[in-house]
Design an enzyme around this catalytic site. Structure first.
Site, PDB file in Angstrom:
ATOM      1  N   ASP A  63      20.160  37.184 -61.954  1.00  0.00           N
ATOM      2  CA  ASP A  63      20.622  36.105 -61.084  1.00  0.00           C
ATOM      3  C   ASP A  63      21.577  36.734 -60.090  1.00  0.00           C
ATOM      4  OD1 ASP A  63      22.022  34.047 -59.839  1.00  0.00           O
ATOM      5  OD2 ASP A  63      21.972  32.760 -61.605  1.00  0.00           O
ATOM      6  N   ASN A  90      15.216  40.136 -51.924  1.00  0.00           N
ATOM      7  CA  ASN A  90      14.334  39.056 -51.464  1.00  0.00           C
ATOM      8  C   ASN A  90      14.840  37.666 -51.852  1.00  0.00           C
ATOM      9  OD1 ASN A  90      11.515  37.745 -50.861  1.00  0.00           O
ATOM     10  ND2 ASN A  90      11.943  37.274 -53.005  1.00  0.00           N
ATOM     11  N   GLN A 107      28.143  23.324 -48.396  1.00  0.00           N
ATOM     12  CA  GLN A 107      26.696  23.616 -48.391  1.00  0.00           C
ATOM     13  C   GLN A 107      26.435  25.017 -47.854  1.00  0.00           C
ATOM     14  OE1 GLN A 107      24.332  20.737 -46.251  1.00  0.00           O
ATOM     15  NE2 GLN A 107      24.896  19.114 -47.686  1.00  0.00           N
ATOM     16  N   SER A 143      15.183  36.655 -41.826  1.00  0.00           N
ATOM     17  CA  SER A 143      14.315  35.694 -41.142  1.00  0.00           C
ATOM     18  C   SER A 143      14.539  35.814 -39.643  1.00  0.00           C
ATOM     19  CB  SER A 143      14.649  34.268 -41.591  1.00  0.00           C
ATOM     20  OG  SER A 143      13.993  33.330 -40.753  1.00  0.00           O
ATOM     21  N   TYR A 172      21.325  28.084 -43.571  1.00  0.00           N
ATOM     22  CA  TYR A 172      20.265  29.077 -43.752  1.00  0.00           C
ATOM     23  C   TYR A 172      20.225  30.077 -42.592  1.00  0.00           C
ATOM     24  CZ  TYR A 172      15.675  31.105 -44.652  1.00  0.00           C
ATOM     25  OH  TYR A 172      14.653  31.991 -44.899  1.00  0.00           O
ATOM     26  N   LYS A 176      21.206  34.211 -42.690  1.00  0.00           N
ATOM     27  CA  LYS A 176      20.312  35.328 -42.362  1.00  0.00           C
ATOM     28  C   LYS A 176      20.915  36.177 -41.239  1.00  0.00           C
ATOM     29  CE  LYS A 176      17.080  34.464 -45.417  1.00  0.00           C
ATOM     30  NZ  LYS A 176      16.915  35.330 -46.607  1.00  0.00           N
ATOM     31  N   VAL A 205       5.889  31.572 -43.821  1.00  0.00           N
ATOM     32  CA  VAL A 205       4.961  31.733 -44.944  1.00  0.00           C
ATOM     33  C   VAL A 205       4.967  30.473 -45.813  1.00  0.00           C
ATOM     34  CG1 VAL A 205       4.454  33.145 -46.969  1.00  0.00           C
ATOM     35  CG2 VAL A 205       5.466  34.206 -44.941  1.00  0.00           C
ATOM     36  N   THR A 207       5.459  28.690 -48.765  1.00  0.00           N
ATOM     37  CA  THR A 207       6.058  28.861 -50.105  1.00  0.00           C
ATOM     38  C   THR A 207       6.885  27.616 -50.430  1.00  0.00           C
ATOM     39  OG1 THR A 207       8.109  29.840 -49.283  1.00  0.00           O
ATOM     40  CG2 THR A 207       6.302  31.370 -49.765  1.00  0.00           C
TER      41      THR A 207
HETATM   42  N1  LIG Z   1       8.721  31.366 -46.551  1.00  0.00           N
HETATM   43  C1  LIG Z   1       9.118  31.646 -45.318  1.00  0.00           C
HETATM   44  O1  LIG Z   1       8.555  31.149 -44.314  1.00  0.00           O
HETATM   45  C2  LIG Z   1      10.264  32.586 -45.099  1.00  0.00           C
HETATM   46  C3  LIG Z   1      10.585  32.920 -43.764  1.00  0.00           C
HETATM   47  C4  LIG Z   1      11.611  33.819 -43.537  1.00  0.00           C
HETATM   48  C5  LIG Z   1      12.307  34.349 -44.603  1.00  0.00           C
HETATM   49  N2  LIG Z   1      11.999  33.996 -45.889  1.00  0.00           N
HETATM   50  C6  LIG Z   1      12.762  34.595 -46.980  1.00  0.00           C
HETATM   51  O2  LIG Z   1      11.897  35.159 -47.923  1.00  0.00           O
HETATM   52  C7  LIG Z   1      12.555  35.216 -49.197  1.00  0.00           C
HETATM   53  C8  LIG Z   1      11.621  34.664 -50.262  1.00  0.00           C
HETATM   54  O3  LIG Z   1      11.432  33.284 -49.999  1.00  0.00           O
HETATM   55  P1  LIG Z   1      10.081  32.513 -50.338  1.00  0.00           P
HETATM   56  O4  LIG Z   1       9.573  31.960 -49.080  1.00  0.00           O
HETATM   57  O5  LIG Z   1       9.196  33.337 -51.185  1.00  0.00           O
HETATM   58  O6  LIG Z   1      10.670  31.279 -51.165  1.00  0.00           O
HETATM   59  P2  LIG Z   1      10.504  30.817 -52.690  1.00  0.00           P
HETATM   60  O7  LIG Z   1       9.073  30.753 -53.056  1.00  0.00           O
HETATM   61  O8  LIG Z   1      11.343  29.607 -52.809  1.00  0.00           O
HETATM   62  O9  LIG Z   1      11.136  32.028 -53.516  1.00  0.00           O
HETATM   63  C9  LIG Z   1      12.510  32.243 -53.561  1.00  0.00           C
HETATM   64  C10 LIG Z   1      12.783  33.142 -54.749  1.00  0.00           C
HETATM   65  O10 LIG Z   1      14.203  33.418 -54.796  1.00  0.00           O
HETATM   66  C11 LIG Z   1      14.628  33.155 -56.127  1.00  0.00           C
HETATM   67  N3  LIG Z   1      16.059  32.880 -56.218  1.00  0.00           N
HETATM   68  C12 LIG Z   1      16.767  31.863 -55.665  1.00  0.00           C
HETATM   69  N4  LIG Z   1      18.051  31.955 -56.038  1.00  0.00           N
HETATM   70  C13 LIG Z   1      18.156  33.038 -56.845  1.00  0.00           C
HETATM   71  C14 LIG Z   1      19.217  33.656 -57.547  1.00  0.00           C
HETATM   72  N5  LIG Z   1      20.462  33.149 -57.520  1.00  0.00           N
HETATM   73  N6  LIG Z   1      18.968  34.776 -58.261  1.00  0.00           N
HETATM   74  C15 LIG Z   1      17.722  35.293 -58.301  1.00  0.00           C
HETATM   75  N7  LIG Z   1      16.661  34.754 -57.688  1.00  0.00           N
HETATM   76  C16 LIG Z   1      16.888  33.638 -56.957  1.00  0.00           C
HETATM   77  C17 LIG Z   1      13.779  31.985 -56.596  1.00  0.00           C
HETATM   78  O11 LIG Z   1      13.846  31.839 -58.002  1.00  0.00           O
HETATM   79  P3  LIG Z   1      13.633  30.405 -58.745  1.00  0.00           P
HETATM   80  O12 LIG Z   1      12.154  30.249 -58.926  1.00  0.00           O
HETATM   81  O13 LIG Z   1      14.376  30.597 -60.027  1.00  0.00           O
HETATM   82  O14 LIG Z   1      14.225  29.362 -57.856  1.00  0.00           O
HETATM   83  C18 LIG Z   1      12.430  32.474 -56.086  1.00  0.00           C
HETATM   84  O15 LIG Z   1      11.898  33.436 -56.958  1.00  0.00           O
HETATM   85  C19 LIG Z   1      13.848  34.433 -49.037  1.00  0.00           C
HETATM   86  O16 LIG Z   1      14.926  35.315 -48.825  1.00  0.00           O
HETATM   87  C20 LIG Z   1      13.600  33.612 -47.786  1.00  0.00           C
HETATM   88  O17 LIG Z   1      14.791  33.262 -47.119  1.00  0.00           O
HETATM   89  C21 LIG Z   1      10.995  33.130 -46.146  1.00  0.00           C
END
Ligand SMILES: NC(=O)c1ccc[n+]([C@@H]2O[C@H](COP(=O)([O-])OP(=O)(O)OC[C@H]3O[C@@H](n4cnc5c(N)ncnc54)[C@H](OP(=O)(O)O)[C@@H]3O)[C@@H](O)[C@H]2O)c1
Length: 254
Positions: A63, A90, A107, A143, A172, A176, A205, A207
């Site tokens: 964590d 990540n 927040q 991001s 957010y 970043k 993406v 997600t």
């Molecule tokens: N999706 C997009 O369009 C996008 C765009 C730009 C950047 N990003 C970045 O990409 C990264 C991955 O995001 P994603 O899109 O794959 O979202 P996601 O599916 O929500 O995955 C986020 C991951 O981070 C984990 N997490 C959150 N808080 C945590 C903590 N305190 N300790 C350890 N793990 C933790 C979550 O675990 P739990 O399952 O336990 O919650 C999950 O595994 C993030 O940094 C996000 O900001 C995403």
């Protein structure tokens, strides 16, 4: 980088989404991947699934907001491998879409705990192991929405938000931006050590973080983070690279 076989990687927040796919793609390239997850059940399930595909993936309880958890994870890596070649910060959480003037500082603080302070905590804990590798890579998953240049031009590089409303995600977007600044700080400290430090924008993406509204797949989103995690020794440091569909990606303005 030299031979893939003995290289060790840690990916935080890798039980789902882009992180899980980064873990899979690194393992496909022959790395031993420690799949970081804060929830044991979710983390083990993800690691088991990737191992069932034939990859060397190990669940790592981590964590990023819990210093004890991070220290334990670092201790386990020290015992099991004594070295680390790749760290992908990540793990991330989103924030509410609302005007900055209506966003309580609490927040913002909560988002920074994961997206900024989490990455710093993990990086500092694992740096001694990264320094033991002949060459290593740190990738911070940022991001395009964190780009200050884009914000200054009131331009949303993701195309998600209507003109004139950028940035609407105070917590957010600025987390970043801060992560980008953190990336540069580490890159500058570590110049000449063989540790390359870069930020990746995965693109928009589909997600859980955005209710699966993104247009790219996790395979596409993992492309730039994996590219930066597997740079050759003469690769760049202090770079902010985004997904644009080409093998090289697109250099983004900080
Ligand atoms: N999706 C997009 O369009 C996008 C765009 C730009 C950047 N990003 C970045 O990409 C990264 C991955 O995001 P994603 O899109 O794959 O979202 P996601 O599916 O929500 O995955 C986020 C991951 O981070 C984990 N997490 C959150 N808080 C945590 C903590 N305190 N300790 C350890 N793990 C933790 C979550 O675990 P739990 O399952 O336990 O919650 C999950 O595994 C993030 O940094 C996000 O900001 C995403």
């Amino acid at each position: 980088m030299s031979a893939d076989t003995a290289r060790i990687a840690v990916v935080t927040g890798a039980n789902k989404g882009i992180g899980r796919e980064i873990a899979r793609q690194l393992a496909e390239r022959g790395l031993t991947v420690y799949l970081g997850a804060r929830d044991e059940q979710r983390g083990r399930a993800a690691a088991d699934a990737l191992r069932a595909e034939g990859h060397d993936v190990r669940f790592l309880h981590l964590d990023v907001t819990d210093e004890t958890s991070v220290a334990r994870a670092a201790g386990r890596l020290q015992e099991e491998s004594g070295v680390l070649h790749v760290l992908v910060n990540n793990a991330g959480i989103g924030g509410p879409m609302q005007p900055p003037s209506e966003t309580p500082a609490e927040q913002v603080r909560a988002v920074y705990e994961t997206n900024v302070f989490g990455a710093i905590t993990v990086t500092n804990a694992l740096l001694p192991l990264l320094r033991k590798a002949p060459s290593a890579r740190i990738v911070n998953v940022s991001s395009a929405i964190g780009s200050l240049s884009a914000a200054a031009a009131n331009h949303d590089p993701t195309g998600v938000h209507p003109p004139g409303q950028f940035p609407v995600m105070l917590s957010y977007a600025t987390s970043k931006s801060a992560l980008n600044a953190v990336t540069l700080a580490y890159a500058n400290e570590l110049r000449g050590t063989g540790i390359l430090v870069n930020a990746a924008s995965p693109g928009f993406v589909a997600t859980d973080i955005n209710g699966h509204h993104g247009q790219l797949t996790t395979e596409q989103g993992a492309h730039i983070p994996v590219l930066l995690a597997t740079l050759d020794d003469d690769g760049p440091t202090a770079r902010f690279l985004g997904e644009d569909g080409t093998p090289e990606g697109q250099v983004l303005d900080w």
